[in-house]
Design an enzyme around this catalytic site. Sequence first.
Site, PDB file in Angstrom:
ATOM      1  N   ILE A 167      49.584-130.881  39.052  1.00  0.00           N
ATOM      2  CA  ILE A 167      50.576-130.823  38.109  1.00  0.00           C
ATOM      3  C   ILE A 167      51.830-131.218  39.172  1.00  0.00           C
ATOM      4  O   ILE A 167      52.049-130.486  40.048  1.00  0.00           O
ATOM      5  CB  ILE A 167      51.092-129.523  37.397  1.00  0.00           C
ATOM      6  CG1 ILE A 167      49.818-129.261  36.411  1.00  0.00           C
ATOM      7  CG2 ILE A 167      52.399-129.593  36.552  1.00  0.00           C
ATOM      8  CD1 ILE A 167      49.458-130.061  35.475  1.00  0.00           C
ATOM      9  N   GLU A 168      52.419-132.313  39.097  1.00  0.00           N
ATOM     10  CA  GLU A 168      53.526-132.849  39.864  1.00  0.00           C
ATOM     11  C   GLU A 168      54.905-132.545  38.970  1.00  0.00           C
ATOM     12  O   GLU A 168      54.981-132.757  37.842  1.00  0.00           O
ATOM     13  CB  GLU A 168      53.495-134.418  39.956  1.00  0.00           C
ATOM     14  CG  GLU A 168      54.524-134.599  40.963  1.00  0.00           C
ATOM     15  CD  GLU A 168      54.351-136.452  41.048  1.00  0.00           C
ATOM     16  OE1 GLU A 168      55.029-136.875  41.803  1.00  0.00           O
ATOM     17  OE2 GLU A 168      53.154-137.012  40.556  1.00  0.00           O
ATOM     18  N   LEU A 169      55.924-131.788  39.714  1.00  0.00           N
ATOM     19  CA  LEU A 169      57.208-131.503  39.032  1.00  0.00           C
ATOM     20  C   LEU A 169      58.053-132.342  39.836  1.00  0.00           C
ATOM     21  O   LEU A 169      58.130-132.291  41.093  1.00  0.00           O
ATOM     22  CB  LEU A 169      57.508-130.279  39.169  1.00  0.00           C
ATOM     23  CG  LEU A 169      56.426-129.242  38.450  1.00  0.00           C
ATOM     24  CD1 LEU A 169      56.811-127.754  38.678  1.00  0.00           C
ATOM     25  CD2 LEU A 169      56.433-129.501  36.950  1.00  0.00           C
TER      26      LEU A 169
END
Length: 176
Positions: A167-169
């Site tokens: 998961i890339e924020l």
Amino acid sequence: MLRSSQARSVVRSSQWATTARVHQLELPSGWKPSALGVAPWQQRQQRQLSVRSLDHLVITCHDMDKTIDFYTRLGMSVVQFGQGRKALEFGSQKINLHQKGKEFEPKALVPQPGSQDLCFVIHDSIADAQKHLQEHGIQVVEGPVKRTGAVGPILSIYVRDPDNNLIELSSYQDAK
């Protein structure tokens, strides 16, 4: 000089064109009888499909409760729909959740927990996001790093959900 197969094709095409004129057949828009023997139903108008936006995607998970807990700590809301189905909502997007072995049909050919790599654009700064993640016991596995988003440069941090999806924020503001 025409080969015999080409000559037969031209004759068939001419016969079809004559039949179309005599019987006043209406052809679909962009179709026309061809002198090369390609029937109208074999002609494909080169048109592009116009995709407007992403409506939803599906994450297959091992444990629905752990998955919901993780994503609600990222600020998403859980919603129920249909007959016992659950999804995560944020902005105008939705992530439908399928539990491994209990997927809804139709489903991916090989629904596999942990195979996703998703990028979410956040309103917060990356520094604030890191602080929030630390307060909620979510470990940053990489970043902050500069990346290229859909509409320009972004600054990103990476975490893993309970199924090890990456998961890339990301923040567009921090990349300036």
